[in-house]
Structure formats: C-alpha cells, structure tokens
Design a protein around this motif. Structure first.
Motif, PDB file in Angstrom:
ATOM      1  N   LYS A 483      -2.579 -12.392  23.517  1.00 13.39           N
ATOM      2  CA  LYS A 483      -3.597 -13.332  23.996  1.00 13.39           C
ATOM      3  C   LYS A 483      -4.814 -13.429  23.070  1.00 13.39           C
ATOM      4  CE  LYS A 483      -4.856  -9.809  27.328  1.00 13.39           C
ATOM      5  NZ  LYS A 483      -4.686  -9.392  28.659  1.00 13.39           N
ATOM      6  N   THR A 484      -4.718 -12.894  21.874  1.00  9.01           N
ATOM      7  CA  THR A 484      -5.879 -12.917  20.981  1.00  9.01           C
ATOM      8  C   THR A 484      -5.554 -13.647  19.681  1.00  9.01           C
ATOM      9  OG1 THR A 484      -6.305 -10.717  21.861  1.00  9.01           O
ATOM     10  CG2 THR A 484      -7.729 -11.452  20.085  1.00  9.01           C
ATOM     11  N   PHE A 485      -6.500 -14.467  19.253  1.00 11.36           N
ATOM     12  CA  PHE A 485      -6.299 -15.310  18.064  1.00 11.36           C
ATOM     13  C   PHE A 485      -7.566 -15.325  17.204  1.00 11.36           C
ATOM     14  CE2 PHE A 485      -3.664 -16.908  21.456  1.00 11.36           C
ATOM     15  CZ  PHE A 485      -2.469 -17.253  20.850  1.00 11.36           C
ATOM     16  N   TYR A 486      -7.382 -15.385  15.891  1.00 10.52           N
ATOM     17  CA  TYR A 486      -8.479 -15.765  15.012  1.00 10.52           C
ATOM     18  C   TYR A 486      -8.368 -17.273  14.794  1.00 10.52           C
ATOM     19  CZ  TYR A 486      -9.309 -10.887  13.727  1.00 10.52           C
ATOM     20  OH  TYR A 486      -9.605  -9.562  13.756  1.00 10.52           O
ATOM     21  N   VAL A 487      -9.492 -17.935  14.841  1.00 12.10           N
ATOM     22  CA  VAL A 487      -9.496 -19.383  14.642  1.00 12.10           C
ATOM     23  C   VAL A 487     -10.580 -19.722  13.627  1.00 12.10           C
ATOM     24  CG1 VAL A 487      -9.683 -21.622  15.769  1.00 12.10           C
ATOM     25  CG2 VAL A 487      -8.906 -19.659  17.082  1.00 12.10           C
ATOM     26  N   ILE A 488     -10.243 -20.576  12.679  1.00 13.19           N
ATOM     27  CA  ILE A 488     -11.235 -21.035  11.704  1.00 13.19           C
ATOM     28  C   ILE A 488     -11.090 -22.548  11.595  1.00 13.19           C
ATOM     29  CG2 ILE A 488      -9.607 -20.459   9.818  1.00 13.19           C
ATOM     30  CD1 ILE A 488     -12.006 -20.165   7.970  1.00 13.19           C
ATOM     31  N   GLY A 489     -12.179 -23.243  11.366  1.00 12.97           N
ATOM     32  CA  GLY A 489     -12.062 -24.689  11.253  1.00 12.97           C
ATOM     33  C   GLY A 489     -13.319 -25.351  10.766  1.00 12.97           C
ATOM     34  N   GLN A 490     -13.198 -26.660  10.613  1.00 13.47           N
ATOM     35  CA  GLN A 490     -14.323 -27.508  10.190  1.00 13.47           C
ATOM     36  C   GLN A 490     -14.174 -28.860  10.863  1.00 13.47           C
ATOM     37  OE1 GLN A 490     -13.357 -26.701   5.906  1.00 13.47           O
ATOM     38  NE2 GLN A 490     -15.449 -27.443   5.674  1.00 13.47           N
ATOM     39  N   HIS A 491     -15.283 -29.448  11.252  1.00 15.82           N
ATOM     40  CA  HIS A 491     -15.309 -30.818  11.770  1.00 15.82           C
ATOM     41  C   HIS A 491     -14.213 -31.058  12.802  1.00 15.82           C
ATOM     42  CE1 HIS A 491     -18.316 -31.968   8.873  1.00 15.82           C
ATOM     43  NE2 HIS A 491     -17.572 -31.563   7.875  1.00 15.82           N
ATOM     44  N   ALA A 492     -14.138 -30.212  13.787  1.00 16.02           N
ATOM     45  CA  ALA A 492     -13.070 -30.353  14.778  1.00 16.02           C
ATOM     46  C   ALA A 492     -13.469 -29.643  16.072  1.00 16.02           C
ATOM     47  CB  ALA A 492     -11.772 -29.741  14.245  1.00 16.02           C
ATOM     48  N   VAL A 544     -15.667 -18.645  12.035  1.00 17.82           N
ATOM     49  CA  VAL A 544     -14.474 -17.894  12.442  1.00 17.82           C
ATOM     50  C   VAL A 544     -14.705 -17.319  13.831  1.00 17.82           C
ATOM     51  CG1 VAL A 544     -12.810 -16.117  11.802  1.00 17.82           C
ATOM     52  CG2 VAL A 544     -14.165 -17.248  10.019  1.00 17.82           C
ATOM     53  N   PHE A 545     -13.739 -17.529  14.698  1.00 19.35           N
ATOM     54  CA  PHE A 545     -13.799 -16.984  16.051  1.00 19.35           C
ATOM     55  C   PHE A 545     -12.642 -16.012  16.264  1.00 19.35           C
ATOM     56  CE2 PHE A 545     -15.604 -21.329  16.765  1.00 19.35           C
ATOM     57  CZ  PHE A 545     -16.863 -20.946  17.218  1.00 19.35           C
ATOM     58  N   LYS A 546     -12.941 -15.014  17.068  1.00 18.42           N
ATOM     59  CA  LYS A 546     -11.861 -14.161  17.587  1.00 18.42           C
ATOM     60  C   LYS A 546     -11.837 -14.444  19.088  1.00 18.42           C
ATOM     61  CE  LYS A 546     -10.508  -9.306  17.739  1.00 18.42           C
ATOM     62  NZ  LYS A 546     -10.983  -7.944  17.409  1.00 18.42           N
TER      63      LYS A 546
END
Ligand code: DGJ
Length: 554
Positions: A483-492, A544-546
């Motif tokens: 149930k855990t994810f790293y997420v990275i992004g831009q303009h979204a 970056v989110f965890k």
C-alpha cells in the motif's frame, strides 16, 4: 515466491550466495568493478551498472564534439542538465586515420574527464554507416570504391553508401572496432563506459535495397532458416518468401548480419551492452522503403534484427517528432519483451523533457536527448534554436533529471521488477487511468490548479494555469509495498483509487520529502488538508511523495 527468469544479455552476472558474502569486503579479494550488464527479467529489463539497476539520464553530444578541444564546451552542459551519462561518438576516421595505425587519445581524454565529472559514458561507433553515409570512415576507406564497394540502385547507379554485402569493408570496420574495445578493456577497468552503439542510423536512402552484384547474388539465395522460423515462413528465395517486402527485409537482414558480426567480435573482447539506433520510418503513414532508411532497425523489421543479430542487445528509436501520438507510438513499438526500450536520440527542444515519465511507464532503461553541448550548434528545427540554446534550454531537462538523479536506481529496480508506472501529458491534455496492481488505481489529470475541481477552472473564471496549453506534465510511480508508493511528477494531479469492488479508500499518509545522495528517503513534511483534498498536485518543480494508501473498514 515466484522465481524470476533472469537472462543475462550482455556482460557477466555476479551471483551472491548470501548478502553477507556480498557485503563483506574483508573476506573477499579486492572486488573488481562489475561489468555493465543487461538483464531480462520476464520481459522487463535492468541495465546493471556497478552491480545494480541504473536508469540512463543521458545527454548526447553533437556529432563533431568528439575532439579534446570541444570537451570544455560539453561538460558545462552536462552539468547544467544533471545527466548521469554522456553519449559521445568515436569515429573510425579518428582512431584509424592510417590503416593499422590507431590513435585512442580522444577516448583517453574523454574517460579521464568523465571520471572527474562523475559521469558515465556511452560510446557511438561511427563506422561504416553514419546516417547511412560513409563520411566517418577514414579517407583510405571512403575514397577507395574498388576495395570498399558502394550500394547500387536497380539501374546500376552508385549511391555513396558502403555496401553491407562487402566482407572486406566489414572486416576492416571490425578490426577498428575490436581495437577500440581492446583499448577500452585496458584503460577502463572501472567501466566508465557502460554501453556501445554499433554504427549510427544504418540503412539505405534512395533505393529499397542494394542491387550491387554481391548483394544481388545474396538476394537470389534462400532466406536463412533462423529468419524463416522467426517470421513463421516456409523456405524460398527472398522474393518468393516476402513478396513486396523482400527488398527491405533483405536489406535489414544484411545490415543486421553485418553489424552483428562486428558486435560479436567486440563482445568477445569486452562484453558491453551493445545497441543500434534507428532513423525512424513514419509511424502512421505508409512510405516506400528508401524514402526512409531502408534496412535500418525501423519498427517493422525489429523481428528481422532479433532473428539475425543476437549480439545486438537492443535497437533504439531516434525520435525527432515532439507530437505525443507519434512519440508514444514509437515507445510502444520499441518497448518489447525482447527489446529494452532506450530512446537513442530525440530533439532537445523543451517539449521533449516531459516524455521521460512515459519512457519510465514503458519500462525503459534510459532517455537520451541529442545535441546537449555548448559548442554553438543545434540541429534546429529538429532541436532547439541555435540563437538561444544554452542553460535556459537545459532547464526543462535539468528539472526532471535533477529530481530523478537521487532516485534513478530505485526507479530502475522498480521498472525491472514490474513495480513502476509513468505517463506523460498528451497533446490533447486528456487524463490517464492506470491500474497499478490488483488493489489500486491512479488517475492523472492535467491543466488543473492545485486546489479545486475541473469545474472551478470555468465556473470561477480561474482559466487554465499559464503555459498549460503546451503538454508538459507527467507522473511516475514506484511501488514500495502493498500500500505504499513513491510518486514524482510535474504539472499534473494524481488521484489514487481502489481497484477492489465496493471498497472505499483514502490516502492514509502523504509524506513530502526527497532522497539524499545515498538514496535514503528524507522526510520533509506531511501534506494534508488543502494540499491533498483534491489529490496529489504537481506544478513546475517536481515534488516527491511517499504515499500510504488505506481501505476504510466497514
Ligand atoms: C540522427 C543522427 O543519428 C544524429 O547523429 C544526427 O545526425 C541527427 N540525426 C540530426 O542532428
């Protein structure tokens, strides 16, 4: 536990009987630096560098930047961009200007400086073919048509292109290439060089195939068995088996066989991951072979390369079309269970930077924009504007590279394990719906403000965020556990959901943070309230989110 089928495509594998044995330098002989290897794990790929998956955040120099006096104009661009790998040509004319006399001084300078700059290197072998032409061969090759014959058109006229049917040319090219790899073996025990490209954009322009006497004789022979097997055909001559496609398929076979022979000899000395790049055929329009580079590794002949060239680990698209439909279609064509996706080249205009997210989503091993140096040249209109090209133009690439740099190995491993996803904004700005696994989904949307729903843009008169008319967004996700994810992004904006029927979910905890230079997660804050009420929101600067997801119990 599922046992992974692991196939080493190039180089050597190091197998640790236990993590203790591997981790303990005291009980081991001085570990020799590990050979870069390409591992196929159930049709997903890892490029292992220093023994662990590595994602190429690449930068390719301009064609004529391969001389020591140019390097001072290359490194600042690589630094501004934050690339971890410089892809640089080495020309046959440069290393063997006189037959059998070799000069590797540029290679030595390049490797020294790459190490000082803490950057790895991919070498491009500009040998028999550079954009199909012979210009990078030494004068003793390119001016001697008797010894090194050319491609002929059907009417007998000669094209400048060197013929793949000539074993004399092949042997001469092979000798120089093997000399290069023999030198590398001696001067590069630490494997600063992580891969090599054999030839550059081969094929034939101006004819569907080579009609020279030697090629013609081969064309009249039977199609090789390995190819028949791969293509599911019964024996016969090229024309009988492949009909209207015979010319192009023959040229692809003959080019692949030529390059494979060279790659094989090189690997016998130093088994580096080895690839070829493709000048692309149009993705949607049907064009006649010869109007594009016939016989090069275009998407329609990848099977021929796979059947013919086992020493070419992958074929890579050179994508100079920024339109999302074309860019994405090419990723689809080249990301195959038998072909690791590496974008061998692409334009360096800012719009290309956001496709990194989609390359990750396609399971890629790397990304390599072209012309990333400050030598004063750009290939406009394919790439950036020569008048302005500089640190400012590097920024879109730098922004995304610098964000990924400390987590590139984490993503490379997740990609190989099938725990990574990624999407880039399309020109239509439409949403993307991802199924992450059996349990979770993710919806990615664009052109939204970080606060508020889609309707707010119109009803409250807020309009769209500035600059959002050009596609520039993207998101990449790596799963850590159930149930855990790293997420990275831009303009979204990213909204997680549950794939389980009837269940309700929420984001249990959203940590914003970053990775330190050693790849450890550093917590900065918890995001909640306005910041996450409408999903995870990304603007210009990648964040970056965890994220830990939860199911609400009934
Ligand atoms: C593709 C080639 O592979 C590159 O070397 C370069 O010539 C570009 N085209 C155009 O700049």
């Amino acid at each position: 536990m599922k046992v992974m089928k692991r196939k080493i495509l190039a180089g050597t594998a190091v197998i640790c009987a236990s993590s203790l044995l591997c981790a303990s330098p005291m009980h081991a002989a001085t570990p020799s630096p590990l050979m870069p290897t390409l591992v196929n794990q159930d049709g997903r790929f890892a490029l292992n560098v220093d023994g662990a998956p590595y994602f190429i955040l690449g930068a390719q120099a301009n064609n004529s930047s391969n001389y020591p006096n140019m390097l001072p104009m290359v490194w600042p661009a690589i630094k501004d961009m934050g690339a971890n790998t410089l892809v640089m040509p080495v020309a046959w004319e440069q290393i063997e200007p006189t037959e059998n006399t070799f000069d590797f001084s540029f290679v030595d300078t390049l490797l020294d400086q790459a190490r000082q700059n803490n950057v790895r290197v991919g070498l491009l072998w500009f040998g028999t073919w550079k954009n199909t032409g012979p210009n990078y061969t030494p004068a003793w090759v390119k001016l001697n048509n008797k010894r090194f014959p050319r491609v002929q058109k059907q009417d007998g006229t000669m094209l400048p292109i060197l013929s793949a049917a000539s074993s004399v040319t092949r042997e001469a090219d092979k000798k120089a290439y093997v000399a290069l790899l023999t030198h590398l073996k001696k001067v590069d025990p630490q494997h600063t060089v992580i891969m090599v490209q054999v030839e550059n954009e081969p094929g034939v322009y101006g004819s569907s195939r080579d009609f020279s006497p030697a090629a013609e004789a081969l064309f009249q022979e039977q199609v090789p068995e390995a190819l028949l097997k791969k293509m599911g055909r019964t024996p016969g001559t090229w024309s009988a088996v492949f009909g209207a496609d015979a010319d192009e398929y023959f040229q692809a076979w003959s080019t692949a066989a030529y390059a494979d022979d060279i790659a094989k000899a090189g690997k016998a000395v130093l088994p580096l991951p080895t690839y070829m790049n493709a000048a692309l055929r149009h993705t949607f329009k049907k064009e006649a072979p010869g109007t594009y580079a016939s016989g090069g590794p275009t998407y329609n002949v990848i099977d021929i390369y796979k059947a013919t060239a086992p020493n070419i680990d992958f074929v890579a698209p050179d994508i100079y079309s920024p339109e999302s439909l074309i860019y994405e279609a090419n990723l689809d064509h080249y990301a195959r269970p038998d072909n690791p996706l590496f974008v061998g080249e692409m334009g360096n205009a800012p719009v290309y930077a956001h496709y990194l997210y989609s390359v990750i989503g396609h399971g890629g091993i790397g990304f390599d924009p072209f012309g990333m140096d400050y030598t004063g040249f750009t290939n406009f209109p394919l790439g950036g504007d020569p008048k302005t090209f500089g640190p400012e133009e590097m920024k879109p690439f730098a922004t995304v590279y610098k964000a990924f740099a400390p987590m590139q190995r984490l993503f490379a491993k997740a990609i190989a394990d099938g725990r990574a996803w990624g999407v880039s904004e399309g020109d239509d700005h439409g949403p993307a719906n991802l199924t992450l696994n059996n349990q979770w989904t993710a919806k990615v949307e664009y052109r939204l403000w970080p606060f508020g729903g889609q309707a707010w843009t119109t009803q409250l008169g807020a309009g769209f965020p500035e600059g959002s008319e050009t596609a520039r967004g993207g998101v990449a996700i790596a799963q850590i556990d159930d149930k855990t994810f790293y997420v990275i992004g831009q303009h979204a904006r990213l909204t997680f959901g549950t794939a389980a029927n009837g269940a309700s979910m929420l984001m249990d905890r959203v940590e914003e943070g970053h990775f330190d230079a050693k790849g450890n997660w550093v917590f900065d804050r918890v995001q909640n309230g306005d910041q996450t009420d409408f999903g995870l929101n990304f603007t210009e600067k990648p964040v970056v989110f965890k994220v830990r997801l939860g199911i609400i119990e009934r």
